[in-house]
Design an enzyme around this catalytic site. Structure first.
Site, PDB file in Angstrom:
ATOM      1  N   SER A 138      -3.761   1.622  22.045  1.00 11.84           N
ATOM      2  CA  SER A 138      -3.446   1.981  23.435  1.00 11.84           C
ATOM      3  C   SER A 138      -1.961   2.262  23.668  1.00 11.84           C
ATOM      4  CB  SER A 138      -3.874   0.862  24.380  1.00 11.84           C
ATOM      5  OG  SER A 138      -5.243   0.599  24.242  1.00 11.84           O
ATOM      6  N   ASP A 160     -12.426  -2.046  26.933  1.00 14.18           N
ATOM      7  CA  ASP A 160     -11.953  -2.209  25.552  1.00 14.18           C
ATOM      8  C   ASP A 160     -12.260  -3.605  25.007  1.00 14.18           C
ATOM      9  OD1 ASP A 160     -10.205  -1.308  23.263  1.00 14.18           O
ATOM     10  OD2 ASP A 160      -8.975  -2.976  23.968  1.00 14.18           O
ATOM     11  N   HIS A 188     -14.564  -4.799  21.889  1.00 12.14           N
ATOM     12  CA  HIS A 188     -14.034  -5.583  20.767  1.00 12.14           C
ATOM     13  C   HIS A 188     -14.901  -6.823  20.505  1.00 12.14           C
ATOM     14  CE1 HIS A 188     -10.454  -3.433  19.642  1.00 12.14           C
ATOM     15  NE2 HIS A 188      -9.906  -3.505  20.846  1.00 12.14           N
TER      16      HIS A 188
HETATM   17 ZN   LIG Z   1      -8.569  -2.217  21.953  1.00 11.21          ZN
END
Ligand SMILES: [Zn+2]
Lengths: 538, 182
Positions: free
Chosen positions: A129, A352, A356
């Site tokens: 990111s 995100d 994960h």
């Molecule tokens: Zn990530």
């Protein structure tokens, strides 16, 4: 022309038909006459009619490409929102709405322009990111882990960044006299929001406790202090997210019972209050609700010690925190008071994290909330003077697979169709005689079943369990189910394929096609004429 | 305030007790470390024994099992919202489990808290059919020093593990897996 199109649609496609259509005159007399439907598809088929309408709408859509045509810009970033995430979230949202789901349209899928973004970092095929958001807000690709410096800077090397500093769209907007805002459900010092206002060769330098001796010796400062000391224009007007712990000393415990991280003894929340005496600092839902957008121009909201809660878990937060759509509405109410316009960045940061952790339920619920925030923006602004861009920084190894029948629950086990094309009653079995879910992960922690009482990210407290599991009696659609993964890793990874760019408003057409991610800045800069306006104001 | 919270937490682990920007007071408890001999008769065959060390300061509580390479460390353990860290001794790294309040970890912390009476460790206790016998109790500056050393280790939030595979040590830990058994 129309006539031959209808023929193509209505007639079973055979080579005989094709040769007929293309006017070959060596017809064989003995060939059978192609079957022709008696239905007038142009007036009775919903797909046909919707498609025609789509063309008419597109013809009517204005292309406003003049420099500076966009007074306002809103950049929405779904962190890790891969194309497969968008597809699954669309179906999830539709099914929550009582539909089969596939036909549902998320708010940004109604935008007239879509394109692709190539997300790689200068040194990494599959990006992170820090490098990707730097590309989007500064127009220059850089290394993974690096924020606000060009690619010659080395990660976590302060001295190497000297002379490599980039200018961001938030800085330009502030210089141009616009109002600005940064929102995130992650820590506000996390890579994506940080790239809008800070320069740090290491994304983890969120507070001074993580700075290396080299960093301190060469004058690098932590991300939290850069946020509070932001000096362009009159400072960022609205800042809301998580990450409170990076703003006060480790010797202090906050309102939610959590310690600070700072070692330098600074209380940056107090410093912010002293700097903006008319501003309002809030840390919970009650404080947030009390903000009067009509009278307040500066807001600092830190709603969690670390990241804000997943949307699924938000109701369980200790002091209570607003949703992303509520934060978006409040920000727009405050920022839109400026006649010179505004620049707002809104990040859904936990899509995100859900990926994960291999937890599709939380991913999809956060994506649906992200979609709500975008709808709030569409409803609140004048689209003739506001450019809205929705995109992701990178993808995830999240896939939608098998041949589930239409309307099959997106988080469910795959039920296919029978040979006639009708839905089967039972889920299909793989070669190992076990059922499988439609969505899953290429790598990561893999299977876990925590039911509906799990807390977000609980998966990290148990060992990885890659590979196949018997799911016949598992509640695979519950919050606490973690999808199977192939390659065992203690965290699922980003993916390297392109992500979508969706745009509406002046300058949107600049984003048609496949782009280097850094082009997003250039489209924004052209549409809002940021550099020229910033220079003119100096 | 502090003593009141301590009392509430000990008696009712899930009690709400929020601090609003208060300085932590680590002086209300004497820092100490207790070495317990644990006799586990649950194991098949003859009873097995090992040593557990519990480290305690005013706001930190750590559990170290002999032979384990990682230590469980609770920050603000006297409050209703303790933060759990897994400390990797060999790597000088910590993982912070900000939101993990699983029943397993809550139970473990409650059991450790039950070893304390009037700010000191009890001589004997039975937990999950395991007998704990206090072997040694040391009250010295080493406790504070050691816990501070662990607290200075490079720390990653568990939610950020996936975004930090570029850190070679963390990558190694990622591939080993976390919190197997504390
Ligand atoms: Zn990530």
């Amino acid at each position: 022309m129309m006539k031959s199109t209808i023929k193509l649609l209505s007639i079973a496609v055979t080579t005989a038909l094709l040769s007929g259509c293309f006017g070959d005159d060596d017809k064989n007399e003995s060939e059978p006459t192609p079957a022709v439907s008696t239905i007038d598809w142009t007036k009775t088929n919903e797909w046909f009619e919707a498609g025609e309408q789509n063309v008419l709408t597109a013809k009517e859509t204005q292309e406003l490409l003049e420099k500076g045509a966009a007074k306002n810009v809103i950049l929405f970033v779904g962190d890790g929102m891969s194309v497969s995430t968008v597809t699954a979230a669309r179906i999830f949202a539709g099914q929550q709405n009582g539909q089969t789901g596939e036909e549902y349209q998320l708010s940004f899928e109604k935008f007239p322009v879509a394109g692709f973004s190539k997300t790689y970092n200068t040194n990494q095929q599959t990006p992170d990111s820090a490098g990707t958001m730097t590309a989007m807000v500064s127009g220059v690709k850089t290394k993974a882990g690096v924020i606000g410096y060009g690619e010659k800077a080395l990660r976590a090397d302060c001295a190497s960044g000297s002379g490599q500093e980039l200018v961001t769209s938030i800085e330009l907007a502030e210089m141009a006299g616009k109002s600005t805002g940064v929102l995130s459900t992650a820590r506000i010092t996390h890579a994506t929001p940080a790239a809008t206002y800070s320069k740090s060769p290491e994304r983890n330098w969120e507070s001074d406790n993580n700075l290396t001796d080299e960093a301190k010796a060469n004058g690098c400062t932590d991300i939290a202090s850069q946020l509070v000391n932001f000096s362009y224009g009159d400072g960022i007007d609205v800042v809301m997210g998580g990450g409170r712990r990076h703003f006060f000393p480790s010797s202090v415990i906050d309102e939610e019972g959590k310690s600070g991280k700072r070692k330098d003894g600074q209380n940056l929340i107090d410093e912010w209050r002293a700097k903006y005496t008319n501003g309002i600092y809030v840390y919970d839902q009650t404080g947030f609700d009390a903000i009067d957008a009509a009278s307040v121009n500066k807001v600092f909201g830190l709603f969690n010690s670390s990241h804000m809660e997943y949307e699924v878990d938000r109701a369980n937060d200790i002091a209570g925190e607003p949703s992303l759509s509520e934060m978006t509405q409040k920000s727009l109410d405050i920022l839109s008071k400026n006649d010179k316009g505004f620049f707002l960045m809104v990040e859904s940061g936990r899509i995100d994290h859900g990926h994960h952790a291999g937890n599709a339920y939380r991913v999809l619920q956060d994506t649906v909330e992200f979609d709500r925030a975008i709808q709030v923006a569409v409803n609140s602004v004048d689209l003739s003077e506001t450019l809205i861009i929705v995109t992701a920084d990178h993808g995830h190894v999240f896939t939608m697979a098998g041949y589930p029948t239409r309307g099959n629950p997106i988080l469910g086990l795959v039920k296919t169709n029978d040979s006639a094309g009708h839905a089967e009653d039972e889920h299909v079995l793989a070669k190992d005689d076990m059922p499988y879910t439609t969505v899953g992960y290429r790598n990561g922690l893999g299977f876990a079943d925590y039911g509906d009482t799990s807390t977000g990210d609980q998966r990290y407290s148990d060992p990885h369990a890659a590979g196949r599991y018997e799911l016949s009696d598992v509640a695979v659609e519950s919050h606490g189910f973690h999808q199977e993964a192939l390659v065992p890793l203690s965290s699922e990874t980003h993916s390297g394929e392109d992500v979508g760019i969706y745009a509406i408003g002046p300058g949107a057409q600049l984003l048609r096609g496949t782009h280097e991610q850094s082009n997003i800045f250039h489209a924004i800069n052209h549409a809002a004429d940021l550099v020229a306006k910033a220079e003119a104001s100096q | 305030m502090k003593n009141k919270c301590f009392f509430i937490v000990i008696t009712l682990l899930y009690a709400e007790c929020l601090f609003a920007g208060i300085k932590t007071d680590t002086k209300s408890i004497v820092s100490q470390r207790a070495y317990y001999r644990v006799i586990d008769s649950e194991l098949q065959g003859k009873p097995k024994s090992y040593t557990l060390t519990v480290w305690m300061t005013g706001n930190m509580l750590a559990l170290e099992k002999a032979g384990n390479s990682s230590i469980a460390l609770w920050h603000n353990w006297q409050t209703s919202k303790p933060t759990l860290f897994q400390v990797f001794k060999e790597h000088d790294y910590r993982i912070e489990f900000e939101r993990i309040h699983t029943q397993k970890h809550q139970r473990l912390l409650a059991q450790l808290q039950a070893l304390l009476q009037d700010g000191s460790f009890v001589q004997r206790a039975t937990i999950n059919n395991k007998q704990l016998i206090l072997q040694r109790l040391i009250k010295d500056d080493m406790v504070e020093l050691q816990i501070n050393r662990w607290s200075d280790y490079k720390t990653y939030d568990y939610a950020d593990i996936g975004d930090n595979e570029a850190d070679p040590v963390l990558a190694k830990l990622i591939h080993q897996g976390f919190i197997q058994k504390i």
